[in-house]
Design an enzyme around this catalytic site. Structure first.
Site, mmCIF file in Angstrom:
data_model
loop_
_atom_site.group_PDB
_atom_site.id
_atom_site.type_symbol
_atom_site.label_atom_id
_atom_site.label_comp_id
_atom_site.label_asym_id
_atom_site.label_seq_id
_atom_site.Cartn_x
_atom_site.Cartn_y
_atom_site.Cartn_z
ATOM 1 N N GLU A 228 1.468 6.552 -13.722
ATOM 2 C CA GLU A 228 0.294 7.423 -13.635
ATOM 3 C C GLU A 228 -0.972 6.728 -14.115
ATOM 4 O OE1 GLU A 228 3.250 8.431 -14.533
ATOM 5 O OE2 GLU A 228 3.674 10.061 -13.149
ATOM 6 N N HIS B 72 8.611 19.496 -19.490
ATOM 7 C CA HIS B 72 8.113 19.725 -18.138
ATOM 8 C C HIS B 72 7.539 21.125 -17.966
ATOM 9 C CE1 HIS B 72 10.480 16.127 -17.594
ATOM 10 N NE2 HIS B 72 9.977 15.973 -16.376
#
Lengths: 326, 392
Positions: A61, A130
């Site tokens: 990322e 998450h």
């Protein structure tokens, strides 16, 4: 022309139209190309626009978001998809140190037409790492705009507006909204991207919410009406900036306000909203501004426990009734 | 063991709080669904608080003779007979503890004595509750009070014990209040729900433009018949009134901004004095029903009225009212206030030489002077023929 679309289809439509209209628009991210995106947002675009404009990236990322920043500096209009907001933590250097600072530190010489799309919020049993809601971290960063669409129409409008903007924009989607359905009118002129919208008019209490919580606030408002409480529902649509004028007008009418957020109660978006409303509306309030928020703990994996940490319609109705009785 | 709270019921649309008159059951008593647990006094009536379930009444019981907001927990129903809650009066949880609502302005500082009356002290010897005017008020209430020149210290807090904007707006609409500090010392007498309700109803009459018309009624024949037949003179007069309304249907209407609401039936309200106030039981369909059923109805209503057990449907909704002070020989004439929702009210004074002055107060939006004149002529003829009243 209006049609019924799912939220992810509305985002896809916005990307498709933007790429067709402007060659400088391109997509970066993990599994956005061949696979069509984890939530099908980029479905079909790889086939239509090719691998140069829909680029699958390595699982990194920090690097591909930094790549997006660099491309934006040179006049491209990158749309970076980060698979979930939880992974955006790896890209914070590119977002906070670069995207939001370079236009400022260059005295405006460099624009930042960068869009970062990512889903946030608690889905179902994806466990603590998450299931995060990190919007409050970015809210505290000057130079970043944050849009939080709750409907397919807003997803379509706000993504298109974000791509056309020369500022860095974070489009915060929600995993549980991707398959929600709604009418999308692609011809209707959109309201300004940061404009809050009154989803339901009422005069007894203002329910302020964003993203998926707007849907719960609307359900709660229906139940409150049956109890004789006419609640107004405001969809903030943008967390930075926040359209205070719409909020203040509503509180001036209802004299009561309740903020509903999925994020943790402590130091969340709701804390800022309560503070601002108290500053601006103090003399209009008949009760302290209330908050219904997620509990202050990482999301449990156990489904029943997970649900207990989040606002639901019962809790919103209950909080509204108590706020009015207090 | 499970406990279910017993709440102060909302007995009418407007009821915000009610008075717990007395408990009819003790903690530990077995109770059955529908059985009366306590007596509750609302606007004008005393009603039973019924058990919603079978079980055993459990404490802590809310204090008698105190006001509670609608929804407040007054007691508990347990599914076990010998729960310790029943006898030790421990509260099951803190947040459900019953809290009596304030019934008098909570500031300036006041002293409660055993008589239930409250004195207001001079500000110079402020009591333990702090500075005068310290009733908790919402920011909006404070801002409104500043703007409208309302003294927050004289307002009664709302259901939550806090003064909010509706209380300030209501005070502004009520108009100025007298400055009590200028005169002799005083003390507050608690407002009973009945007195408060009557005061509200009377204030509500202020917006009706009324006129008055006075006549003399020959009541000899009517009084004779009432005496010899053991009939109620008030009921005979109300019947005469109803028959006159039937002959002049323009009186059977209520003014509303949308138009005149023309009633399909003549319902007459009759003022009845009660200890500490008055109430107006309504006899339905007074022009059409046989006399005997009216008498039976009237007996029932008077009985309920004396027990303060009239329900809303027993005392609301008359279009024409009767107020009779004929039993007080010193009253030559008087005028009555026209209740909201009525077209006219007839005030009958004591008879002298067989004639009694009767003054009609009427809503000038509904009927006019000439209508009243014709109406009083019909009424005058009606009361001279008492046989026709009970035959019709």
């Amino acid at each position: 022309m209006s049609e019924t679309l799912l939220y992810h289809q509305a985002l896809n439509r916005a990307l498709d139209e933007s790429m067709a209209a402007d060659d400088s628009v391109f997509i970066l991210g993990e599994d956005v190309g061949l696979y069509g995106g984890s939530y099908r947002v980029t479905e079909g675009l790889y086939a239509k626009y090719g691998e140069w404009r829909v680029r699958d990236t390595p699982i990194s990322e920090g690097s591909f978001t930094g790549l997006g920043v660099g491309a934006a500096l040179t006049g491209m209009r990158p749309v970076v998809e980060i698979m979930t907001i939880n992974f955006a933590l790896l890209a914070l250097d590119a977002i906070v140190n670069m995207a939001t600072k370079i236009p400022f530190m260059s005295g405006g010489q460099f624009p930042m037409p960068l869009v970062i799309r990512t889903p946030g919020g608690v889905a179902r049993q994806l466990a603590a790492q998450h299931s995060q809601r990190l919007e409050q971290m970015l809210m505290n960063v000057p130079g970043m705009r944050i849009a939080v669409p709750s409907t397919p129409q807003d997803a379509y409008w706000q993504l298109k507006q974000a791509i056309q903007s020369d500022e860095a924009i974070f489009l915060l989607e929600h995993e549980l909204l991707y398959f929600s359905e709604g009418t999308v009118d692609t011809r209707m002129p959109p309201p300004p991207m940061h404009r809050a919208l009154v989803r339901r008019e009422g005069d007894a209490i203002t329910l302020l919410a964003y993203s998926r919580m707007v849907l719960l606030a609307e359900q709660a408002a229906h139940r409150l009406v049956e109890m004789g409480i006419d609640a107004e529902v405001i969809d903030l649509r943008s967390l930075r900036p926040i359209d205070w004028r719409t909020c203040i007008q509503s509180v001036g009418k209802t004299h009561h306000a309740l903020v509903i957020e999925e994020d943790h109660r402590f130091s969340g978006a709701g804390a800022e909203i309560v503070a601002q409303l108290t500053e601006h509306c103090f003399n209009d309030l008949d009760a302290p501004v209330g908050r219904v928020a997620g509990l202050d703990l990482p999301a449990p994996y156990n489904g029943r426990l997970e649900a207990l940490t989040l606002p639901d319609t019962d809790r919103i109705v209950d909080a509204a009734v108590r706020l009015l009785e207090e | 063991m499970s406990l279910h709270p017993v709440h102060m019921p909302g007995l009418s649309d407007t009821m915000q709080s009610g008075r717990l008159v007395r408990w009819l059951k003790k903690p530990g008593d077995a109770v059955h669904k529908g059985e009366a647990l306590a007596e509750i006094e609302s606007d004008k009536a005393i009603m039973d608080l019924e058990a919603f379930d079978d079980g055993y009444l459990a404490g802590p019981l809310a204090k008698e003779e105190a006001d509670y907001p609608v929804g407040a927990t007054l007691a508990w129903i347990s599914d076990e007979a010998d729960s310790h809650h029943g006898n030790t009066f421990t509260a099951p949880s803190k947040e459900h503890r019953p809290a009596p609502a304030e019934t008098v302005p909570s500031s300036p500082p006041e002293v409660h004595d055993d008589s239930g009356l409250h004195h207001r002290q001079n500000a110079s010897h402020a009591g333990p509750t702090g500075t005068p005017g310290s009733a908790p008020a919402s920011p909006r209430a404070r801002a409104l009070a500043r703007e409208l020149g309302i003294d927050l210290g004289r307002l009664q807090p709302g259901p939550g014990g806090i003064i909010k904007s509706p209380q300030v707006i209501a005070a502004a609409l009520r108009g100025p209040e007298p400055d009590l500090d200028a005169g002799p010392p005083w003390r507050y007498k608690l407002l009973t729900p009945m007195r408060r309700s009557i005061a509200d109803n009377m204030t509500a009459t202020l917006h009706t433009p009324c006129f008055h018309a006075t006549t003399r009624l020959h009541l000899d024949a009517l009084s004779d018949q009432a005496r010899t037949e053991g009939q109620s003179l008030s009921l005979l007069l109300a019947r005469a009134l109803a028959l006159s309304v039937a002959r002049h249907p323009e009186f059977n209407a209520v003014w509303t901004p949308q138009g005149l609401a023309v009633r399909q039936r003549v319902d007459i309200g009759i003022a009845v004095e009660l200890p500490g106030g008055l109430v107006t039981p309504v006899v339905r369909d007074m022009a059409q029903r046989p006399w005997k059923t009216l008498e039976k109805d009237w007996q029932r209503l008077r009985h309920l009225a004396r027990q303060q057990r009239l329900r809303a449907e027993d005392y609301l909704g008359a279009t024409v009212y009767l107020s009779n002070l004929g039993m007080f020989p010193s009253v030559e004439r008087f005028q009555a206030l026209l209740p909201l929702g009525a077209s006219a009210i007839l005030a009958i004074a004591a008879a002298r030489d067989g004639q009694a002055e009767a003054t009609l107060t009427a809503d000038h939006r509904v009927v006019y002077g000439a209508d009243a004149a014709r109406f009083l002529q019909t009424l005058g003829a009606c009361v001279k023929d008492p046989q026709a009243l009970i035959r019709a």
